[in-house]
Scaffold this motif. Structure first.
Motif, PDB file in Angstrom:
ATOM      1  N   PRO A 114     -11.561  47.562  -7.980  1.00 26.77           N
ATOM      2  CA  PRO A 114     -10.665  48.329  -7.114  1.00 26.77           C
ATOM      3  C   PRO A 114      -9.391  47.581  -6.724  1.00 26.77           C
ATOM      4  O   PRO A 114      -8.434  48.180  -6.245  1.00 26.77           O
ATOM      5  N   VAL A 115      -9.390  46.249  -6.927  1.00 29.73           N
ATOM      6  CA  VAL A 115      -8.228  45.467  -6.497  1.00 29.73           C
ATOM      7  C   VAL A 115      -7.856  44.434  -7.558  1.00 29.73           C
ATOM      8  O   VAL A 115      -8.713  43.815  -8.187  1.00 29.73           O
ATOM      9  N   LEU A 116      -6.545  44.276  -7.759  1.00 32.19           N
ATOM     10  CA  LEU A 116      -5.987  43.253  -8.627  1.00 32.19           C
ATOM     11  C   LEU A 116      -5.383  42.172  -7.740  1.00 32.19           C
ATOM     12  O   LEU A 116      -4.588  42.474  -6.846  1.00 32.19           O
ATOM     13  N   VAL A 117      -5.770  40.915  -7.962  1.00 37.58           N
ATOM     14  CA  VAL A 117      -5.195  39.814  -7.178  1.00 37.58           C
ATOM     15  C   VAL A 117      -4.277  39.018  -8.098  1.00 37.58           C
ATOM     16  O   VAL A 117      -4.703  38.522  -9.145  1.00 37.58           O
ATOM     17  N   VAL A 118      -3.001  38.912  -7.706  1.00 35.90           N
ATOM     18  CA  VAL A 118      -1.972  38.329  -8.561  1.00 35.90           C
ATOM     19  C   VAL A 118      -1.502  36.988  -8.002  1.00 35.90           C
ATOM     20  O   VAL A 118      -1.242  36.852  -6.801  1.00 35.90           O
ATOM     21  N   VAL A 218     -13.049  41.953  -8.071  1.00 35.49           N
ATOM     22  CA  VAL A 218     -11.596  41.848  -8.182  1.00 35.49           C
ATOM     23  C   VAL A 218     -11.244  41.433  -9.609  1.00 35.49           C
ATOM     24  O   VAL A 218     -12.056  40.807 -10.297  1.00 35.49           O
ATOM     25  N   GLN A 219     -10.052  41.790 -10.025  1.00 39.46           N
ATOM     26  CA  GLN A 219      -9.574  41.291 -11.315  1.00 39.46           C
ATOM     27  C   GLN A 219      -8.421  40.321 -11.070  1.00 39.46           C
ATOM     28  O   GLN A 219      -7.359  40.716 -10.561  1.00 39.46           O
ATOM     29  N   TYR A 264     -13.972  39.573 -11.765  1.00 40.29           N
ATOM     30  CA  TYR A 264     -14.820  38.628 -11.037  1.00 40.29           C
ATOM     31  C   TYR A 264     -15.753  39.421 -10.125  1.00 40.29           C
ATOM     32  O   TYR A 264     -15.316  40.093  -9.192  1.00 40.29           O
ATOM     33  N   ASN A 265     -17.042  39.336 -10.399  1.00 34.93           N
ATOM     34  CA  ASN A 265     -18.041  40.013  -9.574  1.00 34.93           C
ATOM     35  C   ASN A 265     -18.629  39.022  -8.580  1.00 34.93           C
ATOM     36  O   ASN A 265     -19.217  38.007  -8.983  1.00 34.93           O
ATOM     37  N   PRO A 266     -18.489  39.291  -7.298  1.00 32.07           N
ATOM     38  CA  PRO A 266     -18.928  38.316  -6.286  1.00 32.07           C
ATOM     39  C   PRO A 266     -20.450  38.253  -6.173  1.00 32.07           C
ATOM     40  O   PRO A 266     -21.152  39.244  -6.397  1.00 32.07           O
ATOM     41  N   SER A 267     -20.936  37.081  -5.809  1.00 32.01           N
ATOM     42  CA  SER A 267     -22.353  36.908  -5.508  1.00 32.01           C
ATOM     43  C   SER A 267     -22.633  37.449  -4.110  1.00 32.01           C
ATOM     44  O   SER A 267     -21.705  37.781  -3.354  1.00 32.01           O
ATOM     45  N   GLU A 268     -23.882  37.526  -3.741  1.00 33.30           N
ATOM     46  CA  GLU A 268     -24.225  37.992  -2.394  1.00 33.30           C
ATOM     47  C   GLU A 268     -23.650  37.057  -1.333  1.00 33.30           C
ATOM     48  O   GLU A 268     -23.202  37.498  -0.277  1.00 33.30           O
ATOM     49  N   GLU A 269     -23.691  35.766  -1.632  1.00 33.45           N
ATOM     50  CA  GLU A 269     -23.135  34.796  -0.686  1.00 33.45           C
ATOM     51  C   GLU A 269     -21.637  35.023  -0.504  1.00 33.45           C
ATOM     52  O   GLU A 269     -21.116  34.968   0.615  1.00 33.45           O
ATOM     53  N   ASN A 280     -13.180  30.606  -4.235  1.00 37.63           N
ATOM     54  CA  ASN A 280     -13.713  30.524  -5.593  1.00 37.63           C
ATOM     55  C   ASN A 280     -12.801  31.215  -6.602  1.00 37.63           C
ATOM     56  O   ASN A 280     -12.624  30.732  -7.725  1.00 37.63           O
ATOM     57  N   VAL A 281     -12.208  32.351  -6.209  1.00 38.29           N
ATOM     58  CA  VAL A 281     -11.263  33.034  -7.092  1.00 38.29           C
ATOM     59  C   VAL A 281      -9.990  32.201  -7.238  1.00 38.29           C
ATOM     60  O   VAL A 281      -9.418  32.096  -8.329  1.00 38.29           O
ATOM     61  N   GLN A 282      -9.559  31.573  -6.147  1.00 37.31           N
ATOM     62  CA  GLN A 282      -8.389  30.693  -6.209  1.00 37.31           C
ATOM     63  C   GLN A 282      -8.610  29.559  -7.209  1.00 37.31           C
ATOM     64  O   GLN A 282      -7.744  29.251  -8.033  1.00 37.31           O
ATOM     65  N   LYS A 283      -9.799  28.936  -7.150  1.00 37.10           N
ATOM     66  CA  LYS A 283     -10.105  27.827  -8.057  1.00 37.10           C
ATOM     67  C   LYS A 283     -10.136  28.297  -9.505  1.00 37.10           C
ATOM     68  O   LYS A 283      -9.640  27.607 -10.406  1.00 37.10           O
TER      69      LYS A 283
END
Length: 514
Positions: A114-118, A218-219, A264-269, A280-283
């Motif tokens: 649903p969201v693109l992070v650029v 997020v993508q 990127y599919n997030p974990s439960e944590e 984690n997405v930043q890294k």
């Protein structure tokens, strides 16, 4: 045209908030010749396309009630106006020299992400990515809604508007974004720049958690400008937006690449911890770009580095103050005397710690009032400044007193009722004065330094000198004698055992905590 990585020209800068286009003589001459011809033509064409978009953007929403405006625009209003504005947007960037926007990877559909992070966010020309994302909805400053053309386009985009100065507005914006991202396809795909401000691309600064609060996939999207000259960037300091536009329009063409990484599919944590998700997405994106992932962030329009909840200014106000005093002819012993007058004034009472620029000039022994105005502006947004902030911040950097002595003075200055302990609010004030910038997240420090519910000078000193995170804050941001020595060379020298000797012969130890 020779191509090179967009980050190579920024490595000389100490942090990601400054960028300056540096031209050789040949490049400057070439830019003047081409700019004289291309700039007016390109800007006029782009302006024409945006002016055509203006009424079309307004027409899309004309006649709709407030309730209808709060829902996604559908039907003929969507396919007709959306198609025209998208074409005009592409034409506007084409006219500015973005002839080829290369796309790598596959853009995920709405249900997948649903969201693109650029990232990285370089400047206003980053809007070129919207032409490759079908004008995805964005988040923007509410102040932009009053701008000609831009305001209409934000309304057309049904953007989420937020006022950075209003905590309630920020809270409402997070709620609105979360509702849209969890609407199961009801709202269109969103596009967010998680850095929240522009940088020189040499590193990714800390991602804000807004895009990750909903816990949906997020993508990540990488935006690069692989050109010989890195002209598009408009940062906190350096090249202005007008210079960036001039340099970019003066090139024969500008290359840009939009790369869609896997969803990127997030974990439960991560779903339960938006900050962890964002980090984690930043890294991941930093690794793909080949740059560091950092804790830099823009806070109150000031670049800082986050450390254990503390905000460490990227550009030290104390360093700037000492440099200004040195340029105005003050020698080390004169600076020390001025700090002595300042602390005497502070210790005479809380109200006496406030001063205007004229009083500050007198205390510092300055003949140039404008220098005092400049120093005042480093620590305050109005006409008065808290002298405790200047004294503690400058004394910490200068090395005139040991850290234990400085903390003792600071504790007494902020222990308003002489209780022998500080409240959470008083601790924020003390740390803000020592570090030279307001501190809003000192809860962790307060908890660590509290003993039986009270924060004493002894427990605070222990945490600041033994806890690895806060020890680092002390070492990196408060005790830099080598910098002070370079700025106060008149009448002051550093000897080989790490002591600072001033013009009147007295010795002051500079202690760091290892």
């Amino acid at each position: 045209m020779e191509k090179r990585d967009c980050h190579s020209s920024t490595q000389e800068y100490p942090h990601p908030f400054v960028h300056k286009v540096k031209l050789t003589t040949a490049q400057r001459i070439r830019g003047i010749i081409l700019g004289t011809i291309l700039f007016p033509i390109r800007v006029a064409l782009a302006a024409l396309f945006f002016l055509i978009m203006w009424p079309l953007a307004r027409l899309r929403m004309t006649g709709l009630s407030e309730e209808e405006r709060s829902r996604p625009v559908v039907g003929w209003r969507h396919w007709l106006y959306h198609s025209i504005v998208l074409w005009l947007s592409r034409a506007a960037f084409f006219s500015l020299g973005f002839y080829w926007v290369k796309v790598k990877g596959r853009r995920a559909d709405l249900k997948e992400a649903p969201v693109l992070v650029v990232a990285p966010h370089s400047g206003f020309l980053d809007m070129v990515v919207l032409t490759k994302t079908e004008l995805a909805t964005v988040v923007s400053r509410s102040e932009n809604s009053s701008l000609p053309v831009i305001g209409a386009l934000l309304e057309f985009n049904q953007a989420v508007l937020v006022s950075r100065k209003d905590p309630e507005s920020r809270k409402n914006a997070v709620t609105q974004v979360t509702d849209r991202l969890t609407s199961d396809g009801y709202w269109p795909q969103m596009l967010i720049w998680p850095e929240g401000t522009t940088t020189n691309g040499s590193a990714l600064i800390k991602f804000k958690p807004g895009a990750f609060v909903a816990g949906v996939p997020v993508q990540p999207v990488l935006l690069r400008y692989p050109n010989q000259l890195d002209t598009v960037r408009w940062t906190y300091k350096g090249t202005s937006w007008l210079e960036a536009l001039w340099h970019t329009a003066s090139q024969l063409y500008t290359n840009s690449t939009v790369e869609f990484l896997p969803v990127y599919n997030p974990s439960e944590e991560e779903k339960n911890d938006p900050n962890l998700y964002a980090d984690n997405v930043q890294k991941l994106m930093a690794q793909a770009l080949g740059v560091p992932a950092t804790d830099y962030v823009m806070e109150g329009r000031v670049p800082v580095n986050k450390l254990g909840g503390l905000s460490l200014p990227v550009e030290s106000p104390a360093k700037k103050t000492l440099s200004l005093l040195h340029r105005n002819g003050l020698e080390a012993h004169e600076v020390e005397a001025a700090l002595g007058r300042m602390i005497d004034r502070c210790q005479s009472g809380a109200e006496e710690s406030k001063a205007g620029s004229e009083e500050l000039a007198s205390i510092l022994g300055l003949t140039d009032r404008q220098t005092a105005v400049t120093i005042c502006s480093l620590y305050s947004k109005d006409d008065t400044v808290d002298l405790r902030q200047i004294y503690l911040n400058v004394a910490a950097l200068s090395g005139f007193v040991s850290f234990e002595s400085l903390l003792h003075t600071a504790f007494n200055l902020f222990d308003k009722e002489a209780r022998g302990s500080l409240s959470a609010e008083e601790l924020s004030g003390l740390m803000g004065a020592l570090l030279g910038i307001p501190q809003r997240q000192t809860a962790e420090l307060y908890s660590l330094a509290s003993s039986q519910g009270e924060l004493t000078e002894e427990t605070l000193l222990r945490v600041l000198t033994t806890h690895p995170t806060y020890q680092r804050a002390v070492n990196e941001c408060m005790m830099r004698p080598e910098e002070a020595g370079s700025m106060l060379t008149n009448g002051k020298a550093e000897n080989n055992n790490g002591k600072m000797q001033n013009g009147n012969g007295s010795i002051h130890h500079n202690k760091k905590f290892e």
